[in-house]
Design a protein around this motif. Structure first.
Motif, short mmCIF file in Angstrom:
data_model
loop_
_atom_site.label_atom_id
_atom_site.label_comp_id
_atom_site.label_asym_id
_atom_site.label_seq_id
_atom_site.Cartn_x
_atom_site.Cartn_y
_atom_site.Cartn_z
N LYS A 104 66.82 -7.76 24.35
CA LYS A 104 65.91 -8.24 25.40
C LYS A 104 65.79 -7.24 26.54
CE LYS A 104 66.72 -13.12 24.56
NZ LYS A 104 67.39 -14.33 25.03
N ARG A 105 66.89 -6.59 26.89
CA ARG A 105 66.91 -5.75 28.09
C ARG A 105 66.69 -4.27 27.80
NH1 ARG A 105 71.49 -9.19 30.98
NH2 ARG A 105 70.10 -10.89 31.52
N ALA A 106 67.28 -3.76 26.73
CA ALA A 106 67.19 -2.32 26.43
C ALA A 106 67.23 -2.11 24.93
CB ALA A 106 68.33 -1.59 27.12
N PRO A 107 66.16 -2.48 24.23
CA PRO A 107 66.20 -2.41 22.76
C PRO A 107 66.44 -1.01 22.20
CG PRO A 107 63.98 -2.91 23.54
CD PRO A 107 64.88 -2.97 24.72
N ARG A 108 65.97 0.00 22.88
CA ARG A 108 66.18 1.36 22.37
C ARG A 108 67.65 1.78 22.49
NH1 ARG A 108 61.52 3.53 20.89
NH2 ARG A 108 59.60 2.92 21.93
N ALA A 109 68.40 1.16 23.36
CA ALA A 109 69.81 1.49 23.53
C ALA A 109 70.64 1.09 22.32
CB ALA A 109 70.36 0.81 24.78
N LEU A 110 70.11 0.18 21.51
CA LEU A 110 70.84 -0.25 20.31
C LEU A 110 71.14 0.91 19.38
CD1 LEU A 110 68.95 -3.59 19.64
CD2 LEU A 110 71.38 -3.36 20.22
N ARG A 111 70.26 1.90 19.34
CA ARG A 111 70.46 3.07 18.49
C ARG A 111 71.73 3.82 18.84
NH1 ARG A 111 64.58 5.97 18.34
NH2 ARG A 111 63.49 4.34 17.18
N VAL A 112 72.12 3.77 20.09
CA VAL A 112 73.31 4.48 20.54
C VAL A 112 74.51 3.54 20.60
CG1 VAL A 112 74.32 5.73 22.49
CG2 VAL A 112 71.94 6.12 21.85
N ILE A 113 74.29 2.35 21.13
CA ILE A 113 75.41 1.44 21.38
C ILE A 113 76.05 0.93 20.10
CG2 ILE A 113 76.00 -0.80 22.37
CD1 ILE A 113 74.12 -0.08 24.67
#
Length: 136
Positions: free
Chosen positions: A71-80
């Motif tokens: 919801k907040r930072a979908p592109r961050a999923l690639r790193v997190i």
């Protein structure tokens, strides 16, 4: 007028439950295999009483974290996601100094990978691609 279809909560719950059950089944196979290969080791985390609750708790926490990030930072999923997986492997590797065998450690690392894969599997279905944003 455009309408969007929503997935019923019961279907989502069924999908999540089936995925968690599949992860528990795969982790059982991994746990039994690692325990069989753990000759003379400490067998840390290789009993069903240890890995089954951990599988469910890890899956639930992973799904919650995924949903917050989606919801907040979908592109961050690639790193997190890969970073979180790597962080879960640190205690596994540290078990080598406590007397765990390589089979024990690799078994636990694979179990963590199974849970992460289960979270990603259900999480990707929740992500929606909107025009102009591209795939996440």
């Amino acid at each position: 007028m455009t309408t969007t279809a929503t997935t019923p909560a019961s279907a989502v719950a069924l999908r999540y439950g089936a995925t968690a059950l599949a992860a528990a089944a795969v982790n059982t196979a991994l746990g039994l295999s690692a325990a069989a290969l753990d000759d003379g080791g400490i067998g840390m985390g290789l009993t069903p009483a240890a890995y089954l609750p951990a599988t469910v708790v890890g899956f639930v926490l992973g799904v919650l974290g995924w949903n917050v990030l989606a919801k907040r930072a979908p592109r961050a999923l690639r790193v997190i996601v890969p970073v979180a997986l790597a962080l879960t492997w640190i205690p596994d590797v540290l078990l080598l100094s406590a007397g765990a065998t390589a089979a024990n450690v690799v078994g636990l690392m694979l179990m963590h990978l199974v849970v992460a894969t289960a979270v990603v599997t259900v999480g990707l279905r929740r992500l929606r691609v909107t025009p102009g944003q591209g795939a996440v």
